[in-house]
Write a protein that holds these residues in place. Structure first.
Motif, mmCIF file in Angstrom:
data_model
loop_
_atom_site.group_PDB
_atom_site.id
_atom_site.type_symbol
_atom_site.label_atom_id
_atom_site.label_comp_id
_atom_site.label_asym_id
_atom_site.label_seq_id
_atom_site.Cartn_x
_atom_site.Cartn_y
_atom_site.Cartn_z
ATOM 1 N N ALA A 1 0.828 -1.201 0.000
ATOM 2 C CA ALA A 1 0.000 0.000 0.000
ATOM 3 C C ALA A 1 0.869 1.261 0.000
ATOM 4 O O ALA A 1 0.559 2.246 -0.682
ATOM 5 N N THR A 2 1.980 1.213 0.757
ATOM 6 C CA THR A 2 2.884 2.371 0.771
ATOM 7 C C THR A 2 3.501 2.597 -0.603
ATOM 8 O O THR A 2 3.593 3.730 -1.085
ATOM 9 N N GLY A 3 3.936 1.494 -1.254
ATOM 10 C CA GLY A 3 4.510 1.629 -2.592
ATOM 11 C C GLY A 3 3.514 2.177 -3.593
ATOM 12 O O GLY A 3 3.843 3.049 -4.408
ATOM 13 N N VAL A 4 2.288 1.691 -3.526
ATOM 14 C CA VAL A 4 1.262 2.188 -4.436
ATOM 15 C C VAL A 4 0.988 3.669 -4.196
ATOM 16 O O VAL A 4 0.830 4.450 -5.133
ATOM 17 N N ALA A 5 0.948 4.065 -2.909
ATOM 18 C CA ALA A 5 0.703 5.468 -2.596
ATOM 19 C C ALA A 5 1.829 6.355 -3.112
ATOM 20 O O ALA A 5 1.591 7.457 -3.641
ATOM 21 N N ILE A 6 3.083 5.868 -2.987
ATOM 22 C CA ILE A 6 4.219 6.666 -3.471
ATOM 23 C C ILE A 6 4.157 6.823 -4.983
ATOM 24 O O ILE A 6 4.342 7.920 -5.526
ATOM 25 N N ILE B 1 8.799 -2.364 -6.847
ATOM 26 C CA ILE B 1 8.338 -3.738 -7.054
ATOM 27 C C ILE B 1 9.389 -4.738 -6.578
ATOM 28 O O ILE B 1 9.081 -5.766 -5.962
ATOM 29 N N VAL B 2 10.662 -4.451 -6.842
ATOM 30 C CA VAL B 2 11.746 -5.345 -6.420
ATOM 31 C C VAL B 2 11.797 -5.425 -4.899
ATOM 32 O O VAL B 2 11.934 -6.502 -4.311
ATOM 33 N N ILE C 1 11.238 -8.766 -2.688
ATOM 34 C CA ILE C 1 12.268 -9.259 -1.767
ATOM 35 C C ILE C 1 11.689 -9.397 -0.371
ATOM 36 O O ILE C 1 11.926 -10.381 0.332
ATOM 37 N N PHE C 2 10.893 -8.383 0.060
ATOM 38 C CA PHE C 2 10.288 -8.452 1.384
ATOM 39 C C PHE C 2 9.333 -9.620 1.478
ATOM 40 O O PHE C 2 9.285 -10.323 2.475
ATOM 41 N N TRP C 3 8.579 -9.877 0.422
ATOM 42 C CA TRP C 3 7.634 -10.992 0.428
ATOM 43 C C TRP C 3 8.368 -12.328 0.525
ATOM 44 O O TRP C 3 7.983 -13.215 1.263
ATOM 45 N N ARG C 4 9.461 -12.468 -0.226
ATOM 46 C CA ARG C 4 10.256 -13.687 -0.157
ATOM 47 C C ARG C 4 10.891 -13.865 1.226
ATOM 48 O O ARG C 4 10.973 -14.977 1.746
#
Length: 234
Positions: free
Chosen positions: A164-169, A223-224, A228-231
């Motif tokens: 959500a933070t990435g999408v907002a940025i 996205i990267v 990475i955080f998801w992995r």
């Protein structure tokens, strides 16, 4: 008839006091149910809680029976009142108390049904898993599964927050880019009006391409990082 009214008032006051007592007892019983559900169903303290719950349920049911008995007495008395307005008033009061008592009985029946179901499920679970590996191993499995599920939930929440933070940025950057494009178009219109040199126009276009590449790079980087955080949280 005045005597009937006096008896009605006394019986009604007694029934209301009992209703308040039953309501408070049911609320305590529900809180106790939540506490026992949150704790281990196999512990000795839970067994003590279960015994206390049985005693409270028995006491509540006895009070509900007493309220309904008072309602039966009041039902006989209000019918003997000569004044129709007073008779109608007492009829509504008695019906209200009777409906409240029936509601208490329904809530108590539902509680006891839920409790019986939990006890049966706990016994079946303990018997099934206890035969395989013993009670201590069963409890350890429950703890490990609960910890694993909680870890998964925390990781999922962190991943959702990061996404959500990435999408907002990116959304904010896209919005700023739109503002810059509108400002650029206005500037180009002014420059064309003023007849400035083509070199300055090319400089502006080159700056626009650089901004575009910065935006794409930011999107790819976000996205990267999320991947990475998801992995890492799996």
């Amino acid at each position: 008839m005045e005597g009937a009214g006096g008896n009605l008032s006394e019986l009604y006051s007694s029934s209301k006091r009992l209703s308040m007592k039953v309501r408070d007892a049911l609320e305590r019983l529900e809180r106790l149910e939540f506490t026992s559900t949150s704790s281990s169903s196999l512990s000795s303290s839970t067994a003590a809680v279960a015994g206390s719950s049985d005693d409270q349920a028995t006491s509540i049911r006895r009070d509900i029976n007493q309220i309904q008995s008072l309602c039966a007495d009041m039902d006989r008395l209000w019918r003997s009142i000569a004044s129709k307005p007073q008779r109608d008033l007492w009829k509504r009061k008695v019906e209200q108390v009777s409906e409240e008592a029936e509601s208490f009985r329904t809530s108590l029946d539902k509680y006891q049904s839920r409790r019986q179901k939990r006890i049966q499920e706990a016994q079946e679970r303990a018997e099934l898993l206890g035969r395989a590996n013993g009670d201590s191993h069963v409890l350890r499995i429950f703890d490990e599964e609960a910890q694993a599920m909680e870890s998964v939930r925390r990781s999922s929440r962190l991943l959702e927050d990061s996404f959500a933070t990435g999408v907002a940025i990116l959304s904010k950057y896209s919005e700023q880019r739109d503002h810059l494009k509108r400002a650029q178009r206005k500037a180009l219109d002014v420059l064309n009006t003023l007849g400035l040199s083509n070199s300055l126009l090319r400089l502006i276009e080159r700056r626009n391409r650089v901004d575009k590449w910065i935006k794409y790079a930011g999107m790819v980087l976000t996205i990267v990082v999320i991947f990475i955080f998801w992995r890492w949280t799996r």
